[in-house]
Design an enzyme around this catalytic site. Structure first.
Site, PDB file in Angstrom:
ATOM      1  CG  ASP A  10      -1.830   1.196   1.327  1.00 31.13           C
ATOM      2  OD1 ASP A  10      -2.300   1.646   0.267  1.00 31.13           O
ATOM      3  OD2 ASP A  10      -2.083   1.708   2.438  1.00 31.13           O
ATOM      4  CB  SER A  11       0.242   4.797  -0.530  1.00 28.52           C
ATOM      5  OG  SER A  11      -0.868   4.907   0.340  1.00 28.52           O
ATOM      6  CE1 TYR A  42       1.872   4.692  -4.099  1.00 30.84           C
ATOM      7  CE2 TYR A  42       0.353   2.847  -3.945  1.00 30.84           C
ATOM      8  CZ  TYR A  42       1.638   3.325  -4.003  1.00 30.84           C
ATOM      9  OH  TYR A  42       2.678   2.441  -3.966  1.00 30.84           O
ATOM     10  N   GLY A  43      -3.613   8.527  -3.769  1.00 29.32           N
ATOM     11  CA  GLY A  43      -4.944   8.998  -4.169  1.00 29.32           C
ATOM     12  C   GLY A  43      -4.981  10.086  -5.219  1.00 29.32           C
ATOM     13  CB  CYS A  73      -3.505   0.131  -2.006  1.00 27.47           C
ATOM     14  SG  CYS A  73      -3.667   1.831  -2.585  1.00 27.47           S
ATOM     15  CG  ASN A  74      -9.978   0.275  -1.866  1.00 31.99           C
ATOM     16  OD1 ASN A  74      -9.634   0.146  -0.699  1.00 31.99           O
ATOM     17  ND2 ASN A  74     -11.005  -0.373  -2.368  1.00 31.99           N
ATOM     18  CB  THR A  75      -5.482   4.397  -4.868  1.00 37.44           C
ATOM     19  OG1 THR A  75      -6.279   5.009  -3.856  1.00 37.44           O
ATOM     20  CG2 THR A  75      -5.192   5.409  -5.953  1.00 37.44           C
ATOM     21  CD  GLU A 152       0.592   6.779   5.969  1.00 34.45           C
ATOM     22  OE1 GLU A 152       1.758   6.826   6.364  1.00 34.45           O
ATOM     23  OE2 GLU A 152       0.030   5.722   5.656  1.00 34.45           O
ATOM     24  CB  CYS A 184      -9.427   4.552   0.982  1.00 31.44           C
ATOM     25  SG  CYS A 184      -7.737   4.994   1.471  1.00 31.44           S
ATOM     26  CB  THR A 185      -6.554  -0.202   2.741  1.00 35.44           C
ATOM     27  OG1 THR A 185      -5.502   0.516   2.075  1.00 35.44           O
ATOM     28  CG2 THR A 185      -7.080  -1.288   1.822  1.00 35.44           C
ATOM     29  CG  HIS A 186      -4.493   5.057   4.476  1.00 37.11           C
ATOM     30  ND1 HIS A 186      -3.980   4.487   3.333  1.00 37.11           N
ATOM     31  CD2 HIS A 186      -3.423   5.529   5.175  1.00 37.11           C
ATOM     32  CE1 HIS A 186      -2.651   4.641   3.344  1.00 37.11           C
ATOM     33  NE2 HIS A 186      -2.301   5.266   4.440  1.00 37.11           N
TER      34      HIS A 186
HETATM   35  N1  DGL Z   1      -4.669   3.204   1.063  1.00 39.26           N
HETATM   36  C1  DGL Z   1      -4.902   3.713  -0.252  1.00 39.26           C
HETATM   37  C2  DGL Z   1      -6.224   3.152  -0.789  1.00 39.26           C
HETATM   38  O1  DGL Z   1      -6.668   2.120  -0.344  1.00 39.26           O
HETATM   39  C3  DGL Z   1      -4.925   5.194  -0.468  1.00 39.26           C
HETATM   40  C4  DGL Z   1      -4.192   6.159   0.368  1.00 39.26           C
HETATM   41  C5  DGL Z   1      -3.419   7.120  -0.498  1.00 39.26           C
HETATM   42  O2  DGL Z   1      -3.988   8.096  -1.003  1.00 39.26           O
HETATM   43  O3  DGL Z   1      -2.239   6.847  -0.687  1.00 39.26           O
HETATM   44  O4  DGL Z   1      -6.807   3.731  -1.663  1.00 39.26           O
END
Ligand code: DGL
Length: 260
Positions: A10-11, A42-43, A73-75, A152, A184-186
């Site tokens: 993930d990011s 990443y978003g 990570c969804n993104t 984060e 989003c996993t975050h």
């Molecule tokens: N954890 C990432 C996701 O699932 C996104 C967080 C990011 O923007 O990096 O989309």
């Protein structure tokens, strides 16, 4: 039996929600987790850039001889999952898909909100999932701008996150959305804050479903590990900072174990 590790990335810390669920289901597995914190977030990045990172990280994980990769990570799943599967046909990938299907099934009001990054909401995977599972349901997309940054920083409770969530989700909830998809996993770390703020809203978190899918794939391929299990962290950015965030998110020292 296959004693090789499982890779995940993930990011930043978000994917650790999936890894935690995976390790609870399959404690004998060793996981190598790549936190791409030097490239966080990443978003807002163009999909091509996220795809490039996903490919570079996959190469790195394959150097460690992983038997399966969780794109936690969804993104990154939106930007690269299909291309990764095409480029590495011998590697099983588990990706993240916004939980529109369970949300549509659970919603009583017929209105669900999907909280995700701009990269996920702008992607074709999101359109496909809404088209396939969102029929007959009102689906409101909410870009969670700034939320992953707060996670984060370990900021998952308290007034700042509550204010931001109110600002982002308040309008959709006010218009009748009774189910919020954590896309989003975050955001898996924000479930409690959302429930505290909107007690009547149901939160859909797909971390465990993704973890279960990974376990099922390993089972079907007779590739579960005899153990011992563990977690190795690879961090492209500041390792100490990642570990401090993990502590703030409630990871115990044993869960934070990192050997490289
Ligand atoms: N954890 C990432 C996701 O699932 C996104 C967080 C990011 O923007 O990096 O989309």
């Amino acid at each position: 039996m296959d004693a090789r590790p499982v890779g995940a990335f993930d990011s930043g810390v978000g994917g650790l929600a999936v890894v935690r669920a995976f390790r609870q289901l399959a404690p004998a597995e060793r996981v190598i987790y790549f936190a791409d914190s030097a490239w966080f977030p990443y978003g807002p990045r163009p999909p091509a850039e996220v795809r490039k990172r996903a490919f570079a990280i996959t190469h790195r994980l394959l150097e460690s001889d992983v038997k399966l990769i969780i794109v936690a990570c969804n993104t990154a799943s939106a930007a690269a999952l299909r291309e990764l599967r095409e480029a590495f046909p011998g590697v099983p990938f588990v990706g993240m898909v916004p939980g529109v299907k369970p949300a549509a099934l659970r919603s009583k009001s017929g209105h669900v909100a999907v909280l995700a990054t701009a990269g996920t909401l702008d992607g074709e995977l999101y359109d496909r999932v809404v088209e396939q599972f969102g029929r007959g349901t009102k689906v409101t997309a909410v870009a969670g701008t700034g939320l992953a940054d707060m996670v984060e920083r370990g900021d998952i409770s308290g007034p700042a996150i509550a204010a931001r969530l109110e600002q982002l989700l308040g309008p959709a909830v006010g218009r009748g959305a009774d189910t919020v998809v954590l896309g989003c996993t975050h955001y898996a770390f924000l479930g409690e804050a959302i429930t505290r703020l909107f007690p009547s809203v149901e939160v859909v978190d797909t971390s465990e479903a993704a973890a279960r899918r990974a376990v099922d794939l390993l089972c079907d391929a007779d590739a579960l590990s005899p153990g011992p299990g563990g977690l190795d962290l690879i961090v492209s950015g500041d390792r100490q900072r990642l570990r401090a965030t993990m502590a703030a998110l409630g990871f115990t020292p044993a869960e934070q174990e990192a050997n490289r």
